[in-house]
Design an enzyme around this catalytic site. Structure first.
Site, PDB file in Angstrom:
ATOM      1  N   VAL A   1      39.837  37.883  45.905  1.00 57.98           N
ATOM      2  CA  VAL A   1      40.533  37.914  47.189  1.00 57.98           C
ATOM      3  C   VAL A   1      41.205  39.259  47.433  1.00 57.98           C
ATOM      4  O   VAL A   1      41.308  39.707  48.563  1.00 57.98           O
ATOM      5  CB  VAL A   1      41.571  36.769  47.287  1.00 57.98           C
ATOM      6  CG1 VAL A   1      42.418  36.897  48.539  1.00 57.98           C
ATOM      7  CG2 VAL A   1      40.858  35.417  47.291  1.00 57.98           C
TER       8      VAL A   1
ATOM      9  N   ASN B   1      40.246  35.263  38.448  1.00 54.69           N
ATOM     10  CA  ASN B   1      39.083  35.729  39.201  1.00 54.69           C
ATOM     11  C   ASN B   1      39.297  35.586  40.694  1.00 54.69           C
ATOM     12  O   ASN B   1      38.869  36.424  41.482  1.00 54.69           O
ATOM     13  CB  ASN B   1      37.827  34.980  38.756  1.00 54.69           C
ATOM     14  CG  ASN B   1      37.259  35.562  37.474  1.00 54.69           C
ATOM     15  OD1 ASN B   1      36.769  36.678  37.461  1.00 54.69           O
ATOM     16  ND2 ASN B   1      37.373  34.832  36.391  1.00 54.69           N
ATOM     17  N   GLU B   2      40.001  34.529  41.083  1.00 48.75           N
ATOM     18  CA  GLU B   2      40.256  34.309  42.513  1.00 48.75           C
ATOM     19  C   GLU B   2      41.069  35.465  43.098  1.00 48.75           C
ATOM     20  O   GLU B   2      40.765  35.987  44.156  1.00 48.75           O
ATOM     21  CB  GLU B   2      40.991  32.977  42.707  1.00 48.75           C
ATOM     22  CG  GLU B   2      41.193  32.617  44.178  1.00 48.75           C
ATOM     23  CD  GLU B   2      41.712  31.198  44.366  1.00 48.75           C
ATOM     24  OE1 GLU B   2      42.211  30.612  43.386  1.00 48.75           O
ATOM     25  OE2 GLU B   2      41.620  30.693  45.492  1.00 48.75           O
ATOM     26  N   ARG B   3      42.111  35.870  42.363  1.00 46.05           N
ATOM     27  CA  ARG B   3      42.944  36.971  42.867  1.00 46.05           C
ATOM     28  C   ARG B   3      42.162  38.265  42.939  1.00 46.05           C
ATOM     29  O   ARG B   3      42.340  39.073  43.842  1.00 46.05           O
ATOM     30  CB  ARG B   3      44.183  37.132  41.990  1.00 46.05           C
ATOM     31  CG  ARG B   3      45.248  36.143  42.380  1.00 46.05           C
ATOM     32  CD  ARG B   3      46.135  35.733  41.241  1.00 46.05           C
ATOM     33  NE  ARG B   3      46.632  34.380  41.502  1.00 46.05           N
ATOM     34  CZ  ARG B   3      47.180  33.607  40.588  1.00 46.05           C
ATOM     35  NH1 ARG B   3      47.315  34.039  39.355  1.00 46.05           N
ATOM     36  NH2 ARG B   3      47.602  32.403  40.901  1.00 46.05           N
TER      37      ARG B   3
END
Ligand SMILES: Cc1cc2nc3c(=O)[nH]c(=O)nc-3n(C[C@H](O)[C@H](O)[C@H](O)COP(=O)(O)OP(=O)(O)OC[C@H]3O[C@@H](n4cnc5c(N)ncnc54)[C@H](O)[C@@H]3O)c2cc1C
Lengths: 366, 407
Positions: free
Chosen positions: B247, B242-244
């Site tokens: 971002v 989810n972070e990737r």
């Protein structure tokens, strides 16, 4: 928002891919390097796929979209198929349909039924040599390298007159001294490039008036999108060939693809490919659905394509080491394509100027 | 293919734009989070939440709208357009919340999720350690079981927003170090619990947005375990994926949006000599095209996810490309400012391009470095062989890709 190909388009791409693989341009590309008299292919395999008329009016068997043609172009680029798709199916058909005059339609139909080989020529960048039509109806000047020029029977050109630009057709097969065809040995034979010099060549007007320039620009931008799509296909294939080799070649008892220096170079090429795919689809979509954005998106895709194919071809050679630099290996055929394509229909730098001038509202000459 | 908004999407966009316009004053009061505007930004988040602009994709039962990822994209685009600061609770909404939805107990879901959305409680990610960054499975913070729960001991670092967070998701070792990623467990840590010390670290931007976090015999109840004991790696993966996506693929541009760049170039052009003018135009166009490609690749991913896919390793394409772009754009933006670029920004921090240029390296590193992203793409998408692992310990060789690169 639905930003993906339809099932039909994916299927069409597969069928086209098989047809191009069967008559791979690689053999022609290689053959023509050794034998400059090899006849330049102009009919197959496009005709069997029914893609030449795709952008023509439905009454002529067309009614497809630019995106449909882009799907095919990606496949033709993958197999380094010669240039008919860009020059004729993309550019000439779009232009002649838009002009719509009886003369234009006659030429279009002759091109579609294979009676004539029609190509489109731009003026040279050198203003002293630009194409002009004199009051007696004869053309003077010099063209930029013309896609499919080596096989063309008729050239469509945008010529200047005292009363504004007109689109004319010039027959280039006659032995008239007024038409000179110069086709030096090409770097990439699959583009069929030739330069023409006209010294009072007989021309017939296809269309004149205010609408010819927008029609000309749109057709050229459609051709740019297709060129970028072919570059996308060529880059995709170069990346795939490099990947496959990285999995089989061993060095220091390891597959070379396990070395980060190799792996990361392949990933950078892949990222470029994915980014380019987004731009090509965006540009094709705009040609069909948002024509006012076509110029900006076509120039964006074309400029980016030049860089991406260059890097992929470079990575392909580099990954192969010494064998990649040999005449026998196919890598140089992709490298040739990359060097040539970045100069066709305007350089990458000129496309970036277009992008800058459109965004900044500047008057820049491309 | 239709890249434009569908009629429903277009109606949604109008509503979102109108809401932002009507409530803008409370949102743009500040460009980014800092220790002294936390309350303002929490308030801004609650206002946005009341308009349905936070967690639109979350299921209704957890306070979301059960909407689509395309709606989230539209919200991001509209917030970007209004130059609104990033949500203060973005890590909770984008990373921790989804991990709780996927791995949490019913009790955890009802206790935490709604407050994450409203901005009432802010969350952070307590993964990295001084000895475990790219090699995240080397986490050394230990969680020892007690009679009625756990005790946490160790040190975390680079933890964004930990100093204004109420909770964090920590990764700690519950097995032996040789078990690598299979000996990890995820915990919900109450940041106000005794033994938790947060020390802000000043970044090269001059701000302090991340921290060191010391965990000294922090007592946690048994229900602080998120997911299963020994299955912390699965929780970490959910958060990293989810972070990737957040971002690199969700339409946020971190100040590198083409709009700001275009107006800067327009301002600078009259002062430029003929020769530098051409160079600037070429570089400007190259950045503009790359930014367009980043946005469109993100949109393609979102379109795919909205038709039933999960955000997968492809999110790394966006993170890689955007990280590189931000550096390039920041450098161009600064060079356009001429002499003023070489002096530190005014105390009010208004030098946008200095901020972009100074933040750019951080964006590349956060959530996985470019090398780690390339390993992920090379191995998961291109199917290239994994790097050989150090064979000092036999246990290591049986753990194929135990690093932050998301095995
Ligand atoms: C702005 C910012 C915000 C952050 N926020 C958080 C947060 O909220 N929570 C959190 O837990 N962490 C956070 N981090 C930490 C971040 O995830 C790590 O910094 C990152 O994963 C790299 O780890 P490291 O700093 O230990 O560097 P290292 O892993 O030590 O890497 C050093 C260098 O070695 C290279 N390297 C390492 N391993 C390999 C390999 N296998 N192959 C090739 N090269 C390699 C790296 O690419 C890098 O260039 C943040 C970082 C930044 C910069």
């Amino acid at each position: 928002m639905k930003f993906s190909l339809s099932d039909d388009q994916i299927e069409f791409g597969k069928v086209a891919g098989q047809a191009f693989a069967k008559r791979s341009g690689l053999e022609y590309a290689r053959g023509a390097l050794d034998d400059s008299d090899l006849p330049f292919p102009t009919g197959e395999p496009w005709a069997s796929l029914g893609v030449m008329e795709l952008l023509a009016d439905e009454s002529r068997g067309g009614g497809g979209t630019v995106l449909d043609l882009v799907v095919v172009a990606e496949q033709s680029g993958k197999h380094l198929t010669p240039a008919r798709l860009v020059s004729f199916a993309g550019r000439a058909v779009t232009l002649l349909e838009a002009l719509g005059s009886p003369e234009a339609v006659t030429l279009l139909e002759a091109g579609l039924n294979g009676g004539r080989t029609v190509a489109v020529a731009d003026s040279t960048r050198d203003s002293a040599d630009r194409l002009r039509l004199d009051p007696s109806g004869a053309v003077h000047g010099r063209t930029a390298p013309v896609l499919d020029g080596v096989a063309a029977t008729d050239l469509i050109v945008l010529a200047e007159t005292d009363t504004g630009p007109v689109v004319v057709a010039v027959e280039v097969t006659s032995s008239s001294p007024a038409v000179r065809r110069v086709d030096p040995k090409p770097l990439d034979a699959t583009r069929g490039l030739a330069v023409f010099e006209f010294r009072g060549a007989a021309a017939h007007v296809l269309s004149a008036g205010a609408s010819v320039v927008p029609a000309w620009d749109r057709a050229k931008n459609v051709a740019l999108v297709l060129l970028a799509a072919e570059d996308l296909g060529a880059a995709t294939q170069a990346n795939e060939l490099a990947r496959a080799y990285a999995l089989t070649r061993q060095s220091f008892n390891r597959q070379i693809g396990s070395f980060q220096a190799v792996k990361h170079a392949l990933v950078e090429a892949y990222v470029g490919e994915e980014q380019l795919r987004s731009l090509v689809w965006l540009a094709a979509w705009s040609a069909d659905a948002q024509p006012e954005s076509l110029r900006l998106y076509a120039a964006s895709a074309a400029a980016y394509a030049a860089d991406v194919l260059n890097r992929s071809a470079q990575t392909l050679i580099h990954t192969h080491g010494g064998v990649g630099f040999t005449w026998e290996h196919d890598a140089h055929l992709y490298w040739r394509r990359a060097q040539v394509d970045k100069e066709l229909l305007g350089s990458a730098g000129s496309h970036r100027r277009t992008v800058a001038s459109l965004n900044l509202d500047l008057e820049l000459t491309p | 293919m239709d890249i434009s908004d569908s009629p429903e999407e277009s109606t949604f966009r109008v509503t979102v734009r109108q809401f932002i316009e009507d409530n803008l004053h409370s949102l743009v009061s500040s460009r980014g989070a800092s220790a002294d505007n936390v309350d303002t930004l929490k308030h801004a988040q609650s206002v946005l939440y009341s308009g349905g602009l936070v967690g639109v994709t979350w299921p209704k039962e957890y306070g979301g709208a059960g909407g689509t990822v395309v709606q989230q994209l539209i919200i991001n685009e509209e917030l970007d357009r209004a130059q609104a600061p990033r949500l203060i609770g973005w890590m909770g909404v984008g990373l921790c919340g989804p991990a709780i939805i996927t791995h949490g107990t019913g009790e955890q879901k009802s206790r935490y999720l709604t407050n994450i959305l409203t901005g009432e409680e802010i969350w952070c990610q307590l993964f990295s350690e001084p000895g475990a960054g790219s090699d995240l499975a080397a986490v050394a913070t230990k969680a020892v079981p007690t009679e009625d729960g756990w005790v946490l001991r160790g040190q975390k670092v680079w933890n964004t927003g930990a100093h204004w967070s109420d909770y964090g998701v920590a990764l700690a070792r519950t097995g032996s170090p040789e078990d690598r990623h299979r000996g990890l467990t995820a915990f919900v840590v109450d940041m106000s619990a005794p033994g938790v010390t947060v020390r802000p670290l000043r970044e090269m931007t001059g701000h302090a947005a991340f921290n060191e976090v010391f965990l000294e015999d922090v007592e946690l109840p048994a229900n602080a375990v998120l997911g299963e004991v020994g299955q912390g790696w699965a929780v970490a993966l959910t958060m990293l994926m989810n972070e990737r996506f957040v971002v690199g693929g969700d339409g946020s541009t971190y100040g590198a949006g083409p709009g700001a760049l275009t107006s800067e170039v327009r301002k600078a052009l009259p002062q430029l000599s003929e020769s530098s003018r051409e160079l600037v135009l070429q570089e400007y166009a190259a950045c503009w095209i790359e930014a367009l490609a980043c946005r469109m690749t993100g949109n393609r991913l979102i379109s795919r996810v909205s038709q039933g896919g999960e955000p997968g390793p492809e999110g790394s394409v966006g993170k890689l490309a955007l990280g590189a772009l931000l550096k390039r754009v920041g450098s161009l933006g600064l060079s356009l400012q001429g002499e003023t670029a070489v002096f530190a920004a005014a105390p009010d921090g208004t030098n946008h391009w200095q901020n972009v240029a100074m933040f750019a390296p951080g964006l590349s590193l956060a959530g996985g470095t470019p090398e780690v992203m390339k390993n992920i793409l090379g191995e998961r998408i291109l199917g290239l062989p994994p790097e050989p692992r150090v064979t000092a310990s036999p246990a290591l060789t049986t753990s194929p890709t135990a690093s932050r690169d998301g095995a």
